[in-house]
Design a protein around this motif. Structure first.
Motif: not given
Length: 793
Positions: A405, A409, A413, A597, A600-605, A607-608
């Protein structure tokens, strides 16, 4: 209340007829593990405590059995060792400060106790008592039987080993200031005392076995040396006020006794070897030492009372024996042998022969080896995951959170924020929208206009402002009334005390200024708050006035807004390269959107991946591996033992650093291209003033929408503030009026007149004519009605 707090033992130091000393016991108060550990298991381990009900019950029974008996025997020793072994094991399962309070008393001062939430402290106190039990078992053995002396020798060595272990490995883990019986000095003194008495048992057995005098002398010399070390340790720090004086006196007498014994036995050996002169010298030395004992014990009443009778008797017998043999040796040498007698300083020192050693019983030093056997029983809470695993998992989560984070991330950001900052500085995409949509409005302006209309537009905002200004005025009015009430009361107080006889109650009456400090402080605080709020209201009014033209337009319908916005439809750009420039700039902005875009998908990945990264199974495997390498189940796990696991698990996030670096390079190249295209775009628009006018108008509308939202939020917040402060001010006003009324009634009592007469008296004291016809209608009192300072709301 348990161990030895119910009734004192007949002799806490062992047999009072024994020449040996036993360590005193530490006593304790009742403590229960069941509830605290149950709550901790449920809250911290997320396991049902019912699964460990039997273990909790057994643990409480072990403590009670270990601390509730006065008799000293091997069964008591076994119960204490069993409880100690289980404590060692559960400390690998629970944190030491799990929330259970343990109270233990100083073994040498029953008034001195400490209470700590520390299982290390509990373990140290239990181990101290194990050492005390060993010493008391040793003192119970007979000194007239060789087998009993051998047992006592072993017990004393075990006691010394316990106190050595306690000092060097156990007490140091306690996290609080302990009583002096657990201090390093005291534990050293106790260890040396146990070794001294173990060596003394060797001496007694040597005498019973008729060992050669030369060897007995060496054993006795070692006893004297050990007692000397005990004296030195017992005189350190505050121990001189902790160890019983009788003990310190006994140490000194014992040292002298065995010093004399060593010289006497060596003299006997010299006699056997026909060294008559040396025999005389050593006999005289032994006799001198006996004389020192005589001066201490037999000539001093305090010493004779503090030393046990059996030790005094030993000293008397030794003095008689040495004295008679000394006389004989001197006579025989003077009459028969005529051997030169050497001086004491030239005598060879007797080499001590040490047999006593500190020996910690293996079951105490390594209790894990005995868990599951009959001695310690099955380990309690065996199925519970050790607390250190939870700590390690929490530590890993913290490091992972920091890495994912606050590092990875946050870096992505920051890249996105840098990109948006560059586009904003270039006025993109607004400038492009103004070209592509010469008529019509951007969606953000349409949404903002709808929001403004839903809140009543500019008029609604002005109503909110008027409400805030009105609320501020009402609050100030209430504050003014409160101040007026206190002012009127102060004026009345001045008249009451005016011309009052010295020493009268009127003269002694406290002044208003003394009694209203708190009320006036509150008024000042409220006045400052209202002044600050008024300034904020003024700033909001300036903002509304400055942007009123835009806000008025945004309050209209969409069609009306579109008609008012400048359009380039009637005068399109004629540059033949314009379309190509706009198309290229539009393409770059599209690439920015795709990049953001995908980011953002990479960040979600990421985080998962982090959310699914559960390190607990790996930590359990590492714990089992470490346990397999150990010879005992009581393995003290430390967080640093899992560092390799942490590094391996966090290494999989390394590839994301490379991804971030690549993203930064791509973004830098893309923004450079956008800057170049935007420069061409600006050049194409330089000759189109209407387009610039449209762009500036759209920017003004965007800014006005932001200012409306800020003003609306601040005004609503201000109205909530005024509602709160108005309630507080009304309470303050009531307090002021109540104070003034109470002071008025007190004034009447002091003057001893009626209400109607009081105005006349006060008016006369102030130089005004009396009578209701001549009263000022604004005066403090009206004789025809009750006192009224101000109108209540």
């Amino acid at each position: 209340m348990y161990l030895f707090r119910q009734a004192p033992a007949p002799d806490k130091d062992g047999n009072s007829n024994s020449a040996l000393l036993a360590a005193k016991f530490k006593t304790t108060e009742k403590t229960v593990f069941f509830k605290s550990l149950s709550d901790y298991i449920a809250s911290s381990y997320a396991e049902p405590p019912e699964a460990y009900r039997d273990d909790l019950r057994v643990l409480d029974e072990l403590r009670q059995a270990a601390t509730s008996t006065l008799d000293i025997n091997n069964n008591v020793l076994k119960r204490n060792i069993r409880y100690y072994g289980q404590l060692c094991f559960i400390l690998s399962k629970f944190p030491a400060d799990v929330g259970i309070k343990f109270t233990w008393f100083n073994a040498f001062n029953s008034e001195d106790s400490v209470t700590y939430q520390d299982m290390y402290y509990e373990r140290a106190c239990v181990l101290f008592n194990i050492g005390a039990i060993y010493s008391q078992l040793a003192c119970k053995e007979s000194r007239n039987d060789k087998d009993s002396l051998t047992k006592a020798f072993g017990y004393f060595q075990n006691a010394a080993g316990i106190f050595h272990l306690l000092q060097h490995k156990i007490v140091c883990e306690c996290r609080s200031q302990l009583t002096t019986d657990l201090s390093s000095y005291m534990l050293t003194a106790l260890e040396n005392l146990m070794l001294s008495q173990a060596q003394e048992c060797v001496w007694s057995r040597s005498v019973l076995s008729n060992m050669k005098d030369a060897n007995v002398a060496r054993v006795a010399a070692q006893v004297a040396e050990l007692y000397d070390m005990t004296i030195e340790a017992g005189s350190q720090g505050s121990l001189a006020n902790t160890i019983p004086q009788a003990w310190l006196d006994t140490f000194k007498v014992k040292k002298l006794y065995f010093s004399a014994e060593a010289q006497y036995r060596k003299a006997q050996d010299c006699l056997a070897d026909c060294h008559y002169g040396e025999e005389v010298a050593r006999m005289k030395l032994a006799n001198d030492i006996c004389g020192q004992i005589n001066e201490l014990v037999l000539s001093d009443q305090r010493w004779s009372k503090s030393i046990r009778v059996c030790i005094v008797d030993m000293a008397k017998q030794q003095m008689e024996l040495v004295s008679s043999n000394c006389s004989r040796a001197v006579h025989d040498n003077d009459v028969i042998y005529l051997d030169p007698v050497p001086s004491v300083s030239t005598l060879t020192a007797i080499p001590p022969y040490k047999l006593a050693q500190s020996k910690t019983p293996e079951i105490v030093e390594n209790p894990g080896k005995f868990l599951g056997d009959e001695e310690l029983g099955p380990p309690l809470f065996k199925g519970l995951v050790p607390f250190v695993i939870h700590q390690a998992a929490s530590l890993y989560e913290d490091r992972k959170e920091q890495l994912v984070t606050k590092d990875l991330i946050a870096s992505l950001d920051e890249l996105t924020a840098d990109c948006e900052s560059v586009l904003s500085s270039l006025n993109l995409p607004y400038a492009l929208e103004a070209i592509q949509k010469p008529v019509g409005l951007p969606p953000s302006i349409l949404v903002g206009a709808d929001e403004i209309r839903s809140e009543g537009g500019l008029l609604g905002l002005k109503r909110l402002l008027d409400s805030a200004i009105g609320a501020n005025k009402r609050a100030n009015d209430v504050l003014d009334e409160s101040e007026k009430t206190l002012l009127e009361e102060a004026q009345e107080d001045q008249r009451v005390r005016q011309n009052a006889p010295s020493g009268s109650e009127r003269a002694k009456r406290p002044s208003s200024s003394e009694l209203t400090n708190t009320l006036r402080s509150e008024m000042a605080r409220f006045r400052n708050a209202l002044h600050e709020a008024s300034q904020k209201d003024a700033l909001i009014k300036d903002v509304i006035d400055k942007w009123s033209s835009f806000l008025s337009l945004l309050s209209c319908s969409r069609d009306e807004i579109e008609r008012q916005v400048p359009s380039t439809t009637v005068n399109p750009i004629t540059d033949p390269n314009h379309s190509r420039i706009v198309e290229r700039l539009h393409q770059y902005l599209g690439e920015v959107s795709i990049m953001k875009r995908e980011r953002l998908k990479s960040i979600e990945k990421l985080k998962r991946i982090a959310a699914e990264d559960d390190v607990t199974p790996v930590l359990n495997e590492e714990m089992q591996r470490l346990a397999a390498l150990s010879s005992t189940p009581i393995l003290k796990y430390e967080l640093h033992q899992f560092e390799d696991v942490f590094l391996q698990r966090l290494d999989k996030y390394t590839s994301w650093r490379k991804y971030i670096s690549e993203e930064a390079e791509v973004q830098t190249e893309l923004l450079d291209s956008i800057r170049e295209a935007n420069q061409a775009f600006i050049m194409a628009r330089t000759n189109h003033p209407l387009l610039q006018q449209r762009e500036q108008f759209l920017i003004g509308m965007e800014t006005a929408i932001k200012r409306f939202r800020e003003a609306s939020f601040n005004l609503h917040d201000g109205l909530r503030f005024y509602a709160t402060i108005e309630s507080d001010l009304n309470k303050l006003k009531d307090n002021c009026m109540d104070f003034a009324m109470a002071r008025h009634l007190n004034a009447k009592d002091l003057l001893g007149i009626s209400h109607e007469e009081m105005n006349a008296v006060l008016a006369h004291s102030s130089g005004q004519p009396s009578g209701s016809q001549q009263q000022d209608p604004n005066a403090i009192w009206d004789p025809s009605m009750p006192l009224r300072y101000t109108k209540r709301n």
